[in-house]
Enzyme design. Structure first.
Site: not given
Ligand code: RNT
Ligand code: ZN
Length: 411
Positions: A176, A217, A219, A250, A253, A277, A285, A287, A317
């Site tokens: 990523w 990955e 985003k 993810d 994302h 993820h 956010d 996460d 994640d």
């Molecule tokens: C960031 C991505 C990535 C990170 C990690 C720490 O937006 O999701 O995967 O969160 O690798």
């Molecule tokens: Zn991620």
């Protein structure tokens, strides 16, 4: 487990013991970075790359010993098979510049995993680094910056190979990058061409595909790079399909109204394996700690009904620094397990049959009926069989760990 529970599920053609048996085999990759706010052990760089851990709850892990102690604590309360997901910034031995990492830097992690019969996954750390210029890495205009990160990625794949060899199970190496722009770009194509060329260079390293899967990955945006992300979903989905690697989803994302679960059945038709993820987006956010919400359930449902559990890497994640970090890891992981269990306790055959007979009334009625079935009874049975405490039990145990260990760290 109560007799009525078994019977209720039996009436729908579901064997609860089979569901538990299947769940026991599913591996969840626990991200080590929840325990220290994505800080790592290098001790010099601040967290950058459009991601942020907010809060300053006591007891953040500061080194290998503390982090592994916290992991051991968390592992006690998470049922099922586990892997640990590492980042390159978590070198345990003989610290070197990130570009030059090798198996030597991760020896103690392998010992840790072996002793506990865990697998290991890996990620190159392409953020929080002075080796990025203007927030760009693999898509940088600067040759030397790109070369630095290409080497880092190749060495990261080698670390994954080492993990797989030692632990006798496949390792996922996920790439990523945060590359992007705050304002509307003058040139969208240039950085993407360079990212493509960089990935081609990385894949010139012929890794052992029986040991490692490489993923990319995507985003949609990050903090400070709101207008343009070089590694968008379209970019990576096409790149991965053409180059026979994986495209990691993810769940934090994507655009807020986009269903990540809906992508699964399409991608399964074109990829040998999927990688995730699992995260929870909240406004800006991506996460937050996993909750047992509809989005998570939808993903688990698709994985089960498409028979994709054995073809998927399920990694977590998120990073929350405002609550007990060990509890955060446990809550999210248990929620992932709960969602999978609920999915395994769903009569997909009956639902599919009804849909195929145009009986959409039956589909809706059954979908709603399922919501009130006694799945928590099965969950408790699963936890007992795995030797893991129930909800009240683990919470009290972690509070004790907080008093006895975390609060003594003085941070
Ligand atoms: C960031 C991505 C990535 C990170 C990690 C720490 O937006 O999701 O995967 O969160 O690798
Ligand atoms: Zn991620």
């Amino acid at each position: 487990m109560r007799k009525e529970t078994k019977l209720k599920y039996q009436e729908l053609g579901i064997n609860v013991n089979e569901a538990i048996k299947t769940l026991k085999k599913v591996k969840i990759s626990l991200h080590c970075w929840q325990l220290d706010d994505v800080s790592g052990f290098e001790g010099k760089e601040l967290l950058t790359g459009g991601i942020q851990a907010t809060g300053n709850y006591l007891g953040k892990a500061r080194n290998f010993e503390e982090l592994t102690a916290d992991l051991d604590e968390a592992l006690k309360y998470i049922p099922g098979k586990k892997k640990i997901n590492l980042h390159a910034i978590y070198q345990s031995d003989a610290l070197v510049d990130r570009r030059d990492i090798s198996r030597r830097q991760f020896k103690r992690w392998v010992d840790f995993a072996k002793e506990r019969k865990l697998g290991l996954d890996f990620n190159p750390t392409i953020f929080s680094s002075s080796k990025m210029v203007d927030g760009m890495s693999l898509s940088s205009i600067d040759d030397s910056i790109r070369e630095y990160w290409i080497m880092h990625c190749i060495n990261s794949i080698k670390v994954s190979e080492y993990f797989a060899q030692e632990l006798k199970q496949k390792s996922l190496c996920n790439i990523w990058i945060p590359d992007g722009l705050k304002e509307c770009p003058a040139d969208r194509e240039g950085p993407r061409k360079r990212l493509k060329a960089s990935l081609d260079e990385i894949l010139k390293y012929k890794y052992n595909r029986r040991l490692v899967d490489v993923a990319v990955e995507s985003k949609v945006f990050g903090i400070g790079v709101e207008s343009y992300t070089v590694g968008s979903h379209e970019f990576y989905m096409n790149y991965a399909a053409k180059n026979n690697i994986l495209c990691l989803l993810d769940t934090g994302h994507f655009h807020p109204t986009e269903s990540v679960a809906d992508k699964i059945s399409s991608m399964l038709l074109f990829y040998p394996r999927l990688a995730f993820h699992v995260s929870r987006p909240v406004r800006w956010d991506s996460d937050h700690v996993l909750k047992l919400n509809d989005d998570l359930q939808d993903v688990a449902d698709e994985l089960v009904k498409c028979h994709a559990l054995e073809r998927s890497y399920i990694g977590l994640d998120y990073f929350d620094a405002s609550i007990n970090r060990v509890a955060a890891l446990v809550i999210g992981a248990r929620n992932m397990e709960k969602a999978l269990l609920k999915a395994l306790l769903t009569p997909w055959n009956q639902l599919k049959e009804a849909q195929d007979k145009y009986d959409h009334t039956r589909v809706l009625a059954l979908q709603e009926e399922i919501k009130t079935l006694p799945w928590t009874d099965v969950w408790e049975q699963y936890c007992r069989e795995e030797g893991v405490l129930d909800e009240k039990g683990w919470y009290e145990a972690i509070k004790k760990y907080e008093t006895q260990v975390l609060s003594k760290r003085g941070n």
